[in-house]
Scaffold this motif. Structure first.
Motif, PDB file in Angstrom:
ATOM      1  N   VAL A   1       2.048  10.461   2.985  1.00 43.30           N
ATOM      2  CA  VAL A   1       1.257  10.275   1.771  1.00 43.30           C
ATOM      3  C   VAL A   1       0.471  11.559   1.505  1.00 43.30           C
ATOM      4  O   VAL A   1      -0.221  12.066   2.392  1.00 43.30           O
ATOM      5  N   LYS A   2       0.610  12.087   0.279  1.00 46.42           N
ATOM      6  CA  LYS A   2      -0.076  13.321  -0.108  1.00 46.42           C
ATOM      7  C   LYS A   2      -1.085  13.037  -1.223  1.00 46.42           C
ATOM      8  O   LYS A   2      -1.030  11.991  -1.836  1.00 46.42           O
ATOM      9  N   GLU A   3      -1.939  14.012  -1.511  1.00 45.48           N
ATOM     10  CA  GLU A   3      -2.939  13.938  -2.578  1.00 45.48           C
ATOM     11  C   GLU A   3      -4.141  13.108  -2.117  1.00 45.48           C
ATOM     12  O   GLU A   3      -4.020  11.901  -1.913  1.00 45.48           O
TER      13      GLU A   3
ATOM     14  N   LEU B   1      14.966  11.596  -5.237  1.00 48.67           N
ATOM     15  CA  LEU B   1      15.967  11.666  -4.158  1.00 48.67           C
ATOM     16  C   LEU B   1      15.349  11.268  -2.829  1.00 48.67           C
ATOM     17  O   LEU B   1      16.001  10.642  -1.995  1.00 48.67           O
ATOM     18  N   GLU B   2      14.082  11.643  -2.642  1.00 45.35           N
ATOM     19  CA  GLU B   2      13.413  11.313  -1.385  1.00 45.35           C
ATOM     20  C   GLU B   2      13.182   9.807  -1.279  1.00 45.35           C
ATOM     21  O   GLU B   2      13.353   9.220  -0.218  1.00 45.35           O
TER      22      GLU B   2
ATOM     23  N   GLY C   1       1.748   6.517  -6.824  1.00 45.06           N
ATOM     24  CA  GLY C   1       0.570   7.367  -7.043  1.00 45.06           C
ATOM     25  C   GLY C   1       0.905   8.840  -6.915  1.00 45.06           C
ATOM     26  O   GLY C   1       0.441   9.669  -7.707  1.00 45.06           O
ATOM     27  N   MET C   2       1.735   9.186  -5.923  1.00 44.26           N
ATOM     28  CA  MET C   2       2.126  10.598  -5.751  1.00 44.26           C
ATOM     29  C   MET C   2       2.966  11.071  -6.931  1.00 44.26           C
ATOM     30  O   MET C   2       2.826  12.197  -7.399  1.00 44.26           O
TER      31      MET C   2
ATOM     32  N   VAL D   1      -4.785   9.763  -3.743  1.00 40.09           N
ATOM     33  CA  VAL D   1      -3.778   8.758  -3.401  1.00 40.09           C
ATOM     34  C   VAL D   1      -4.004   8.252  -1.972  1.00 40.09           C
ATOM     35  O   VAL D   1      -3.883   7.058  -1.692  1.00 40.09           O
TER      36      VAL D   1
ATOM     37  N   ASP E   1      -6.423   0.237   0.334  1.00 39.21           N
ATOM     38  CA  ASP E   1      -5.475  -0.878   0.291  1.00 39.21           C
ATOM     39  C   ASP E   1      -5.155  -1.395   1.700  1.00 39.21           C
ATOM     40  O   ASP E   1      -5.018  -2.594   1.914  1.00 39.21           O
TER      41      ASP E   1
ATOM     42  N   TYR F   1      -4.735   4.513  -0.656  1.00 35.12           N
ATOM     43  CA  TYR F   1      -3.909   3.925   0.397  1.00 35.12           C
ATOM     44  C   TYR F   1      -4.782   3.346   1.515  1.00 35.12           C
ATOM     45  O   TYR F   1      -4.572   2.217   1.971  1.00 35.12           O
TER      46      TYR F   1
ATOM     47  N   PRO G   1       0.798  -1.237   0.000  1.00 37.58           N
ATOM     48  CA  PRO G   1       0.000   0.000   0.000  1.00 37.58           C
ATOM     49  C   PRO G   1       0.828   1.283   0.000  1.00 37.58           C
ATOM     50  O   PRO G   1       0.527   2.217  -0.743  1.00 37.58           O
ATOM     51  N   TYR G   2       1.878   1.341   0.826  1.00 38.99           N
ATOM     52  CA  TYR G   2       2.655   2.577   0.869  1.00 38.99           C
ATOM     53  C   TYR G   2       3.430   2.789  -0.438  1.00 38.99           C
ATOM     54  O   TYR G   2       3.460   3.885  -1.000  1.00 38.99           O
TER      55      TYR G   2
ATOM     56  N   ARG H   1       8.329  18.040   3.184  1.00 36.76           N
ATOM     57  CA  ARG H   1       9.455  18.528   2.359  1.00 36.76           C
ATOM     58  C   ARG H   1       9.091  19.798   1.616  1.00 36.76           C
ATOM     59  O   ARG H   1       9.390  19.953   0.421  1.00 36.76           O
TER      60      ARG H   1
ATOM     61  N   ASP I   1      13.671  15.840  -6.971  1.00 34.21           N
ATOM     62  CA  ASP I   1      13.489  15.816  -5.516  1.00 34.21           C
ATOM     63  C   ASP I   1      12.753  14.570  -5.067  1.00 34.21           C
ATOM     64  O   ASP I   1      13.086  13.960  -4.052  1.00 34.21           O
TER      65      ASP I   1
ATOM     66  N   HIS J   1       2.644   1.674  -3.309  1.00 30.32           N
ATOM     67  CA  HIS J   1       1.660   2.032  -4.322  1.00 30.32           C
ATOM     68  C   HIS J   1       1.283   3.514  -4.201  1.00 30.32           C
ATOM     69  O   HIS J   1       1.083   4.208  -5.206  1.00 30.32           O
ATOM     70  N   ALA J   2       1.222   3.992  -2.971  1.00 29.08           N
ATOM     71  CA  ALA J   2       0.936   5.418  -2.755  1.00 29.08           C
ATOM     72  C   ALA J   2       2.091   6.273  -3.271  1.00 29.08           C
ATOM     73  O   ALA J   2       1.872   7.363  -3.824  1.00 29.08           O
TER      74      ALA J   2
ATOM     75  N   ALA K   1       0.772  11.571  -9.852  1.00 29.11           N
ATOM     76  CA  ALA K   1      -0.068  12.767  -9.717  1.00 29.11           C
ATOM     77  C   ALA K   1       0.617  13.988 -10.328  1.00 29.11           C
ATOM     78  O   ALA K   1      -0.025  15.005 -10.566  1.00 29.11           O
TER      79      ALA K   1
END
Lengths: 278, 278
Positions: B80-82, A155-156, A111-112, B85, B92, B89, A104-105, B64, A152, A107-108, A115
């Motif tokens: 987790v943003k958006e 990198l994250e 997803g981000m 999404v 899931d 999450y 799930p994470y 960030r 960015d 996949h998120a 987006a």
């Protein structure tokens, strides 16, 4: 008797085939081709739609009037639109091998990243279509800022890797077609990522993406030739003044045409110069 | 000894809690609240962020530097943003009961509908923020066209039903917060769906959505009072000239304030008129 059985089997097979109506070289369609290649799934019938002609009636009936492509038709005649939705549908229908992340994470995370694709792609298209020389620098800067945002993000989430995760996956499937379309920026705008730390991670990602074996549906030459009219401000197969054929025309085939002139601001190439009058 | 065990248990519990940083009355945050209500899941800690003040440093560190909310933090500190999404999450992570459709084609259908949410929501916000009386009619027409598109989609996929499928699901979770925000259009623009066939199906859907027990996190009074500044063209907690407090201020509490004046074009309400000076 045997031939009847064969015919029945073929009809059955036919009904079990997915169809995609698409425009050749459309980035949203290439996403589907990449995904299917990654899955090793070849039972999809890709039907070419000519962007330079009005949509045929039978297709408008299927889409209930909308003209955006690609559109997927299932073996039951169900219609699925929007490339991101079609990708998800194919992933759900043919889950092995997985292209999207299952955790799930993770996949998120993809997803981000996905987006950001709408804004990233739209900016590159507006940039190539720009006709005002005074706006060039603002478009270049905006493009660089968008690459920096991807930098960015990578990198994250995976500072030392190649892709977003271990392998070429869903985010790569989504972004690679844009990286390849943006060859038109390189050619018509002289745009490239400067050799700076700010873009080092995204450059590594982009280069790995465009070199991946599952993403070789188009070439730089093809993109540059077909998108000439975009560089002159005419999108979606629209016809420019004093031209009788769009650079997206299926005939003459792009390979037989010369490379277009690079100067998009002062020069207006004729059908003849573009190898389109033959 | 027992108190140590209790403390440990509490710390453990804490680590297993999801946190959402959000702006009260934000439609994107309400989506999460609706989804969690449908799932009967209450172990999410909603932390209020005051939109009228700069984002605190500790929050910018987590995100960030981005300021968009809601943001979800997992028990492991993952961000987790958006809203779309985050919904995925949560679906899931807590699959039962399912809110999204499980069948690939049905999931694609809700995906196609949700692909309309960005344009639908953005238009409604631009409409309420419009300050030019000459543009009102164009905004009204654009809003009606967008409702008509939803109407067509519902007619295609569930002509005689109430929701997109049998029950209030993912598409309803995504759109309902906008239907509720658009109470500000009713109040400040006199906008409503005309009693025409063209909107009959979407009206039925909208009315069922806003009446659903899982979606009662906000009221019309609250929306109208808090969004006064949006109706005057100031979004995201920005301060209007000659005002000392945003209509989004947490104090004085909205319930204690009077209903704002409806006339957004000619009249500029003061802090006092809005009950914000107390």
């Amino acid at each position: 008797m045997q031939s009847e059985a064969v015919r029945q089997k073929a009809a059955e097979q036919d009904r079990r085939t997915l169809t995609v109506y698409h425009i050749p070289v459309c980035p949203f369609s290439q996403r589907l081709e990449i995904l299917l290649t990654l899955k090793g799934f070849h039972q999809v019938d890709f039907q070419v739609v000519d962007i330079t002609r009005p949509r045929p009636e039978w297709l408008l009936e299927k889409t209930r009037g909308t003209t955006a492509l690609p559109v997927l038709e299932t073996e039951k005649g169900e219609i699925v639109k929007e490339s991101m939705v079609i990708l998800q549908y194919l992933e759900d229908r043919f889950p092995e091998p997985a292209v999207a992340q299952r955790d799930p994470y993770r996949h998120a995370v993809e997803g981000m990243m996905n987006a950001m694709e709408g804004d990233f792609g739209a900016w590159g298209y507006r940039y190539v279509m720009n006709q005002d020389p005074d706006e060039r620098e603002a478009f270049r800067q905006g493009m660089l800022d968008r690459y920096a945002r991807l930098n960015d993000f990578l990198l994250e989430h995976n500072p030392s890797g190649m892709y977003l995760f271990e392998d070429f996956g869903l985010a790569e499937t989504v972004f690679t077609p844009f990286f390849m379309r943006f060859w038109f920026l390189e050619y018509y705008e002289g745009f490239d990522l400067p050799p700076e730390e700010r873009y080092a991670r995204v450059r590594k990602w982009r280069d790995a993406c465009v070199a991946h074996p599952a993403a070789q549906q188009v070439t730089k030459e093809q993109i540059v030739k077909l998108y000439y009219d975009y560089a002159k401000g005419a999108g979606n197969g629209a016809l420019l003044p004093e031209r009788s054929r769009s650079s997206f025309a299926l005939e003459p085939y792009w390979r037989s045409r010369p490379w277009p002139p690079k100067d998009k601001y002062a020069h207006h190439a004729t059908d003849g110069e573009l190898g389109l009058s033959g």
